[in-house]
Design a protein around this motif. Structure first.
Motif, mmCIF file in Angstrom:
data_model
loop_
_atom_site.group_PDB
_atom_site.id
_atom_site.type_symbol
_atom_site.label_atom_id
_atom_site.label_comp_id
_atom_site.label_asym_id
_atom_site.label_seq_id
_atom_site.Cartn_x
_atom_site.Cartn_y
_atom_site.Cartn_z
ATOM 1 N N LEU A 129 0.826 -1.208 0.000
ATOM 2 C CA LEU A 129 0.000 0.000 0.000
ATOM 3 C C LEU A 129 0.861 1.259 0.000
ATOM 4 O O LEU A 129 0.564 2.227 -0.720
ATOM 5 C CB LEU A 129 -0.942 0.005 1.209
ATOM 6 N N LEU A 130 1.897 1.267 0.791
ATOM 7 C CA LEU A 130 2.756 2.451 0.851
ATOM 8 C C LEU A 130 3.502 2.651 -0.460
ATOM 9 O O LEU A 130 3.718 3.790 -0.900
ATOM 10 C CB LEU A 130 3.732 2.320 2.018
ATOM 11 N N ASP A 131 3.900 1.550 -1.094
ATOM 12 C CA ASP A 131 4.561 1.668 -2.389
ATOM 13 C C ASP A 131 3.607 2.221 -3.440
ATOM 14 O O ASP A 131 3.958 3.122 -4.208
ATOM 15 C CB ASP A 131 5.085 0.295 -2.820
ATOM 16 N N ARG A 132 2.386 1.724 -3.476
ATOM 17 C CA ARG A 132 1.408 2.181 -4.468
ATOM 18 C C ARG A 132 0.981 3.632 -4.188
ATOM 19 O O ARG A 132 0.702 4.394 -5.112
ATOM 20 C CB ARG A 132 0.184 1.266 -4.476
ATOM 21 N N ARG A 133 0.932 3.992 -2.922
ATOM 22 C CA ARG A 133 0.532 5.363 -2.597
ATOM 23 C C ARG A 133 1.493 6.379 -3.196
ATOM 24 O O ARG A 133 1.100 7.483 -3.586
ATOM 25 C CB ARG A 133 0.460 5.547 -1.081
ATOM 26 N N SER A 134 2.748 6.001 -3.321
ATOM 27 C CA SER A 134 3.755 6.915 -3.851
ATOM 28 C C SER A 134 3.530 7.232 -5.325
ATOM 29 O O SER A 134 4.128 8.171 -5.859
ATOM 30 C CB SER A 134 5.155 6.330 -3.653
ATOM 31 N N THR A 135 2.664 6.487 -6.018
ATOM 32 C CA THR A 135 2.348 6.785 -7.416
ATOM 33 C C THR A 135 1.360 7.938 -7.545
ATOM 34 O O THR A 135 1.159 8.458 -8.641
ATOM 35 C CB THR A 135 1.759 5.552 -8.114
ATOM 36 N N GLY A 136 0.709 8.313 -6.435
ATOM 37 C CA GLY A 136 -0.250 9.410 -6.472
ATOM 38 C C GLY A 136 -1.651 9.041 -6.044
ATOM 39 O O GLY A 136 -2.561 9.880 -6.092
ATOM 40 N N LEU A 137 -1.875 7.796 -5.620
ATOM 41 C CA LEU A 137 -3.197 7.399 -5.123
ATOM 42 C C LEU A 137 -3.525 8.134 -3.828
ATOM 43 O O LEU A 137 -2.645 8.444 -3.025
ATOM 44 C CB LEU A 137 -3.230 5.891 -4.856
ATOM 45 N N ASP A 138 -4.823 8.377 -3.623
ATOM 46 C CA ASP A 138 -5.273 9.004 -2.383
ATOM 47 C C ASP A 138 -5.628 7.978 -1.322
ATOM 48 O O ASP A 138 -5.703 8.311 -0.131
ATOM 49 C CB ASP A 138 -6.498 9.888 -2.648
ATOM 50 N N GLY A 139 -5.894 6.745 -1.725
ATOM 51 C CA GLY A 139 -6.270 5.726 -0.761
ATOM 52 C C GLY A 139 -6.587 4.418 -1.452
ATOM 53 O O GLY A 139 -6.342 4.249 -2.653
#
Length: 382
Positions: free
Chosen positions: A317-327
């Motif tokens: 989740l933390l890795d994917r969040r770095s792409t610009g996802l809000d949640g």
């Protein structure tokens, strides 16, 4: 509202009066049957079937949310409702009532009816019949449904105008003068869509959020444009990090094409993920494999399927969040096991890493997502 009343009466006999002049006959029956879908059998995406060995029914979404509203305090409630065959006015007041019952935690996922067989329940219109070739690709699926998506956007806009039709302060409740409302703060919306019109005003006063949030699930260009036009939150379904970045770029392109001003109307983007969680490494994968064996086929989904430990999921989740996802919107693989693992295992792991709240700073869903409460469009400036 009937669904709210029915949800809180368990042992009492219940008699309900339903307006049969402006309700579709099937819609009246559906509310009593409490089925959320317009057809029972639906192994295939695009058409029903006659199988009776699988349970595919579900509790009416708004009814269930109305039941959960007084039993919960902070979680958002997001019922999915059909916008192709249901009257926009009924949808708007149902979600507004839920927002009041939940004290500002209502969200709404509008969904088009993509199966032509569903329209036979109503008998007033035909919808495109998707073919087996159409459903092999998300872009092919959405192309014959563009008109329904366009109509869905009009339904959402009509609902938003109805939610605004009562300004803040329209309720006077002055017993001394016998006045309940200020007529100057209640407005006819006179909405004219392609296939319907709504005069208004709403019969439900302005809600705690002003505008309940609208969320949509999107897999392709047309749904991305629908989200850019109509949604506050869009759920997307990437299957890896590169796919996440690609989808975010497509959503951004849809925002540009529709002319949405993100400064004025932010759009939150969440990624869907099906989750199988166990504390022991490898245990979740083995559990899923046993379930696949029992089902006779490997689980397939529009969303990525994760098996692992809470710590491994937190890393993802933390890795994917770095792409610009809000949640993220996490779908438990099984109930109650994986839901419990998310709320107790994953949440505590994220809190340990100081990346998840330990208390709520707001009482409304808008507040949870950092979205401001909008003023009624009909309120006079100053």
């Amino acid at each position: 509202m009937l669904s709210a009343l029915a949800a809180v009466t368990t042992h009492l006999g219940l008699a309900a009066t339903v307006n049969a002049t402006f309700n579709e006959p099937y819609e009246v029956a559906r509310r009593f049957a409490t089925l959320d879908r317009l057809s029972g059998g639906r192994a295939a995406f695009h058409r029903p079937d006659d199988r009776t060995d699988q349970v595919r029914g579900s509790i009416d979404a708004v009814l269930l949310a109305a039941h959960l509203a007084p039993l919960t305090t902070h979680i958002g409630l997001v019922p999915t409702t059909n916008v192709t065959h249901t009257e926009p006015f009924h949808l708007a007041i149902g979600i507004a009532t839920l927002d009041r019952a939940s004290r500002g935690r209502a969200d709404w996922r509008p969904q088009i009816a993509s199966r032509a067989a569903d329209s036979a329940h109503f008998g007033r219109r035909a919808t495109p019949q998707l073919t087996a070739d159409d459903v092999t690709d998300s872009e092919l699926i959405s192309q014959p449904l563009r008109a329904l998506f366009a109509e869905g956007a009009e339904v959402v806009e009509a609902a938003r105008q109805l939610w605004d039709s009562w300004e803040d302060g329209a309720e006077i409740r002055d017993t001394a003068t016998g006045r309940f409302l200020d007529r100057d703060k209640v407005h006819h919306i006179d909405f004219q869509g392609t296939n319907f019109s709504v005069k208004g005003p709403s019969i439900t006063p302005r809600t705690p959020q002003g505008q309940p949030l609208v969320v949509s699930l999107a897999h392709a260009t047309t749904p991305y444009e629908f989200a850019a036009l109509s949604s506050d939150v869009v759920a997307v379904t990437p299957h890896d990090r590169a796919g996440t970045a690609s989808i975010l770029a497509q959503v951004a392109g849809a925002v540009v094409r529709t002319g949405r001003d993100l400064t004025d109307r932010p759009l939150r983007t969440f990624a869907d993920l099906i989750v199988f969680l166990d504390d022991e490494p490898g245990a979740a994968a083995l559990r899923k494999a046993r379930l696949d064996e029992v089902a006779g086929a490997e689980l397939a989904s529009d969303a990525e399927i994760f098996t692992g430990t809470p710590a491994e999921l937190a890393d993802l989740l933390l890795d994917r969040r770095s792409t610009g996802l809000d949640g993220f919107r996490l779908r438990p693989g099984t109930l109650p096991h994986d839901l419990t693992a998310i709320t107790r295992g994953l949440v505590s792991e994220l809190q340990r890493r100081a990346v998840f709240r330990t208390e709520y700073a707001s009482t409304t869903l808008r507040g949870h997502l950092g979205l401001a409460r909008p003023a009624s469009r009909y309120a006079k400036a100053g």
